[in-house]
Design a protein around this motif. Sequence first.
Motif, PDB file in Angstrom:
ATOM      1  N   TRP B 238       0.844  -1.193   0.000  1.00 20.21           N
ATOM      2  CA  TRP B 238       0.000   0.000   0.000  1.00 20.21           C
ATOM      3  C   TRP B 238       0.875   1.238   0.000  1.00 20.21           C
ATOM      4  CZ3 TRP B 238      -1.135   4.258   3.051  1.00 20.21           C
ATOM      5  CH2 TRP B 238      -2.411   4.823   2.929  1.00 20.21           C
ATOM      6  N   THR B 239       1.806   1.258   0.936  1.00 21.16           N
ATOM      7  CA  THR B 239       2.721   2.398   1.068  1.00 21.16           C
ATOM      8  C   THR B 239       3.537   2.610  -0.205  1.00 21.16           C
ATOM      9  OG1 THR B 239       2.956   1.664   3.343  1.00 21.16           O
ATOM     10  CG2 THR B 239       4.394   3.440   2.615  1.00 21.16           C
ATOM     11  N   GLY B 240       4.012   1.496  -0.773  1.00 25.69           N
ATOM     12  CA  GLY B 240       4.815   1.600  -1.983  1.00 25.69           C
ATOM     13  C   GLY B 240       4.045   2.277  -3.105  1.00 25.69           C
ATOM     14  N   ALA B 241       2.788   1.868  -3.275  1.00 23.54           N
ATOM     15  CA  ALA B 241       1.962   2.441  -4.339  1.00 23.54           C
ATOM     16  C   ALA B 241       1.683   3.911  -4.065  1.00 23.54           C
ATOM     17  CB  ALA B 241       0.657   1.667  -4.459  1.00 23.54           C
ATOM     18  N   ARG B 242       1.396   4.216  -2.811  1.00 21.88           N
ATOM     19  CA  ARG B 242       1.095   5.601  -2.444  1.00 21.88           C
ATOM     20  C   ARG B 242       2.316   6.492  -2.698  1.00 21.88           C
ATOM     21  NH1 ARG B 242       2.375   7.590   2.356  1.00 21.88           N
ATOM     22  NH2 ARG B 242       1.609   9.650   2.943  1.00 21.88           N
ATOM     23  N   ASP B 243       3.455   6.027  -2.216  1.00 23.19           N
ATOM     24  CA  ASP B 243       4.660   6.830  -2.382  1.00 23.19           C
ATOM     25  C   ASP B 243       4.990   7.036  -3.854  1.00 23.19           C
ATOM     26  OD1 ASP B 243       4.748   6.903   0.306  1.00 23.19           O
ATOM     27  OD2 ASP B 243       6.423   5.499   0.536  1.00 23.19           O
ATOM     28  N   ASP B 252       2.840  14.301 -15.532  1.00 18.49           N
ATOM     29  CA  ASP B 252       2.506  12.880 -15.663  1.00 18.49           C
ATOM     30  C   ASP B 252       1.068  12.614 -15.247  1.00 18.49           C
ATOM     31  OD1 ASP B 252       4.877  12.018 -16.646  1.00 18.49           O
ATOM     32  OD2 ASP B 252       5.735  11.489 -14.690  1.00 18.49           O
ATOM     33  N   VAL B 253       0.738  13.120 -14.082  1.00 17.78           N
ATOM     34  CA  VAL B 253      -0.570  12.822 -13.518  1.00 17.78           C
ATOM     35  C   VAL B 253      -1.682  13.443 -14.351  1.00 17.78           C
ATOM     36  CG1 VAL B 253      -2.051  13.136 -11.520  1.00 17.78           C
ATOM     37  CG2 VAL B 253       0.375  12.602 -11.209  1.00 17.78           C
ATOM     38  N   ARG B 254      -1.460  14.669 -14.776  1.00 13.50           N
ATOM     39  CA  ARG B 254      -2.515  15.360 -15.523  1.00 13.50           C
ATOM     40  C   ARG B 254      -2.879  14.596 -16.782  1.00 13.50           C
ATOM     41  NH1 ARG B 254      -0.918  20.298 -13.855  1.00 13.50           N
ATOM     42  NH2 ARG B 254       0.884  20.237 -15.234  1.00 13.50           N
ATOM     43  N   ASP B 255      -1.905  13.917 -17.306  1.00 13.75           N
ATOM     44  CA  ASP B 255      -2.131  13.209 -18.556  1.00 13.75           C
ATOM     45  C   ASP B 255      -2.915  11.907 -18.378  1.00 13.75           C
ATOM     46  OD1 ASP B 255      -1.681  12.954 -21.370  1.00 13.75           O
ATOM     47  OD2 ASP B 255      -0.361  11.267 -20.857  1.00 13.75           O
ATOM     48  N   LEU B 256      -3.004  11.427 -17.145  1.00  8.48           N
ATOM     49  CA  LEU B 256      -3.586  10.096 -16.916  1.00  8.48           C
ATOM     50  C   LEU B 256      -5.110  10.091 -16.832  1.00  8.48           C
ATOM     51  CD1 LEU B 256      -1.192   8.546 -14.276  1.00  8.48           C
ATOM     52  CD2 LEU B 256      -1.477   7.860 -16.660  1.00  8.48           C
ATOM     53  N   LEU B 274      -3.158   9.675  -4.729  1.00  6.02           N
ATOM     54  CA  LEU B 274      -3.768  10.599  -5.684  1.00  6.02           C
ATOM     55  C   LEU B 274      -4.591  11.651  -4.951  1.00  6.02           C
ATOM     56  CD1 LEU B 274      -4.853   8.009  -8.411  1.00  6.02           C
ATOM     57  CD2 LEU B 274      -3.034   9.724  -8.603  1.00  6.02           C
ATOM     58  N   ARG B 275      -5.308  11.198  -3.944  1.00 10.38           N
ATOM     59  CA  ARG B 275      -6.134  12.148  -3.175  1.00 10.38           C
ATOM     60  C   ARG B 275      -5.258  13.164  -2.453  1.00 10.38           C
ATOM     61  NH1 ARG B 275     -10.651   8.364  -1.008  1.00 10.38           N
ATOM     62  NH2 ARG B 275     -12.255   8.719  -2.600  1.00 10.38           N
ATOM     63  N   GLU B 276      -4.146  12.675  -1.937  1.00  5.10           N
ATOM     64  CA  GLU B 276      -3.241  13.602  -1.256  1.00  5.10           C
ATOM     65  C   GLU B 276      -2.748  14.686  -2.198  1.00  5.10           C
ATOM     66  OE1 GLU B 276      -0.186  12.072   1.488  1.00  5.10           O
ATOM     67  OE2 GLU B 276      -1.215  10.140   1.307  1.00  5.10           O
ATOM     68  N   ARG B 277      -2.699  14.359  -3.468  1.00 10.06           N
ATOM     69  CA  ARG B 277      -2.273  15.356  -4.449  1.00 10.06           C
ATOM     70  C   ARG B 277      -3.421  16.259  -4.848  1.00 10.06           C
ATOM     71  NH1 ARG B 277       2.400  13.219  -8.033  1.00 10.06           N
ATOM     72  NH2 ARG B 277       2.019  15.304  -8.828  1.00 10.06           N
TER      73      ARG B 277
END
Lengths: 353, 353
Positions: B238-243, B252-256, B274-277
Motif C-alpha cells: 500500500w505504502t509503496g503504491a502511495r509513495d 505525468d498525472v494530468r495526462d492520466l 492521488l487524493r493527497e495530491r
Amino acid sequence: MSALSGGSGSRRPVTLDDVARQAGVSQPTASRVLNGSSRKVAEAYRERVLQAARELGYTPNLPAQAMARGTSRTIALVISLISDPYFAAMAAEIMKQAEAIGLHVSIAVTERQADRELDLVRELRGQQPRAIILAGTGYVDPPSEQQLIDELRRYEETGGRVVLISRSDLPFETVDFDNHEGSRQLARELAALGYERCLILGSGTPLLSMQRRVEGFVAGLVESGVNGARVHHPEFSWTGARDFVLALTDADVRDLQLVFAVTDDLALGALAGLRERGLRIPEDIGVAGFDDITTLRDVVPQLTTVHVALNAVAQEAIYRATTSDSEPTRTTVPAYPVLRASTPPLQASCVIE
Amino acid sequence: MSALSGGSGSRRPVTLDDVARQAGVSQPTASRVLNGSSRKVAEAYRERVLQAARELGYTPNLPAQAMARGTSRTIALVISLISDPYFAAMAAEIMKQAEAIGLHVSIAVTERQADRELDLVRELRGQQPRAIILAGTGYVDPPSEQQLIDELRRYEETGGRVVLISRSDLPFETVDFDNHEGSRQLARELAALGYERCLILGSGTPLLSMQRRVEGFVAGLVESGVNGARVHHPEFSWTGARDFVLALTDADVRDLQLVFAVTDDLALGALAGLRERGLRIPEDIGVAGFDDITTLRDVVPQLTTVHVALNAVAQEAIYRATTSDSEPTRTTVPAYPVLRASTPPLQASCVIE
DNA sequence: TTGTACGCGTTATCAA
DNA sequence: TTGATAACGCGTACAA
C-alpha cells in the motif's frame, strides 16, 4: 521414471536411524547431535552426523519427538473468525511472536459458535500442544461454560498452559485490553467535542467485552454530563449494523449527533447504512468505532476509534503461554481513543441544546 | 488444594490403556471402538469402552496416532502474510474446507521471504502433514527454486501431497486463477468505457501472478486499440503504491485517465496518494485493482476490480490435497472484472484524443 | 563420551 | 470377535 522413485508414498521418510547408520554411529549419538541439548559429542562424530543428515535430507519427525518428550512445540490458537480483519491481525501477531521462539501455531476457528469451542478444545488437547490460546469469544451466559472449564483444567493438569485473550470470564491466565476504559475515554473526548445525542450499537450476540465497551461509553458520557444515550443491540456484523440503521425512523436519525459502535466492523456497517439514507458523514452525523483495524486507513472520512495494541497483547499472551506461573494472573493492555475526521468538533450552534 | 490435583503437569494424560483397563477390555479393543474403522466389536464391550472414555475424558493422543498410522490429519498451509485481507480470506476458506472433512490446519507465514519458504517446508515436513499447501508466493526468478523442488519431492515420495495455489512455477499440483484473462477482460471493459491513457502499477517484487496481471491488462488494452500504457513497479505494498504516486510529476498525472494496480491493496494505496495530491476519484482519474477483497465495500468510491472465487480455489485445493492423482494437474479458476464507481464511463470529450 | 535397552501411546498383524 | 505382540521414531536412563 523408475519403479523406485515414482508415484506417491513409495519411499519411507529418512529417520534418525538412517542418519546414524550412514554416519557410522549409534542412534542416540545422532540424536544428541541433531536434536539434543547436552552436546557432549566428539567433534569428529559430530561432523559425520551433520553431514549424513544433510546428505539424506533428514528432518526430525515431530510427532515422534512429541511422544518421546511428552510435549510438542505447537501452540493451539482458537479464534472466532479468521477472515475478520481484527482477528486476522491478532492471529498474525500471535504467530509472529510464537515463531520468534520456535513454536508452531495450529489455528482452529469457532465461527462464533459456543458449542464448537468446547469440541475444539477437546480435539486440540489431543494434539498435545504446549499451550492453548483462546482468543476473542467469551459469552455473557455461555451454555457449556462448566464443561469448557473442566476440559481446560484437565489439559492444564497434564502440563499444558491455557491463556485467554479478550475474555475475562474464566479462571485462567488472561490477557485483556481495557475495553471499559478505552470507550470511556472515547466518550469523554467526544463529549468534549460537543457530542451529546448518541446512539450506541452493541452486540446482538451477548459478548462480555462488547458489553464492557457499551458500559464504558455510557459511563464516559454520564461523567461528562451527557445522559440518555440510546443503546441498541443489532446482529453482530457489518450487515446487522447497516440493516439496523436503515430501519431507524427519520425522526430518530435526525435527532442524532453520533453513532458509536462497539467494533469498527459495526461502525462501518452503520456508516454505510447512514449514507444510503442520504446522510453525510461527518457533516450530518458523526461515527466512531472500536479496534482500529488497518482497513480504516482506506475509509473516508477516517474513522474515530479506540486503538488496541495487538502486538502487546500477543506478546503478553505468548509469554504467559510459555511461562509457568503458580497462580493465574490478569494482564490488562491499555486501549486509547484515536480521534479522526469522522467526529470533528461540533459547531457551537449544535452544542447548545 | 491437594498435592495430587494442584499445580501444572502433575497428572498424566488419560491414555487408551486407562480406558481399556477401566472398561475391562484389551487396549486394541478400546482402540477399535474409539478410533478404529472396522467396527467389529461386541455391543456390550462397545458400550463399556465408550462409557469409560466419557468418564475419564479420554482424547486420543494425536502425535501417537500419527506415528502409529504413519500419517496425520493435519494440513500444513504456507502463506505469505496472514494480516493481508486477501490472504486472510484465502486462509479462512481453506480452513473451512479442511475442517469440513475433519482435517486440522497448521499455518506458517513466510512474510514474503523466499528463503524462509524453504526452511518452512523443511520444518513442516517433520510434522508429517497429510498435505502441504503453498499459497500465494511464487517468484519470477527464485534463488533456491531447485532446493524447494527437491524438498517438496522428497515429501511427496513419503506419501504427502503438495498443492500450490496461485503460482504455476513448480511441477506440482496447481490451483490458480486466471490472472491474465481476468485483467485482460478488465482492460477491454475499461477501454470500452473510454479509458486510454493508463498507468499500470505492477509489483516491485518479481511475482509471477502479478506479472501475468500486467501482461493481461496490456494485452486487453492493445486488443482494444489502446497502446502506450505505462508500466511501473513500485514496492509491493500500500505504502509503496502511495509513495510512487506521490512522486509522479504533475505533468505525468494530468495526462492520466486511469491507474490500474495489480492488487486492491496497491490500488487503495495509489488512491490515497492521488487524493493527497488533490485529485478527485473518479472525476479526475479512475482507479482499478485486482482481488475484490471484502474491505472494498467500505471504500468510497466503490473500487472497480477483478473478482476471484476464493471459495472455489480453496475447495479445489483441498480436493487436490486429499485425492491422490498420478499426474500433477493444473486447475484454473476463473476471474472476472467487476466494474464499480471508481471507473465510470468517460465523457465523450475525454475519449477524443 | 558412546552405545544398549527401554518407554512414550497408538495402530496393525496375527493367533487364539 | 478378541487379545497378545510387534512396530512407529525418538529421547533418555543406565551401563560400558
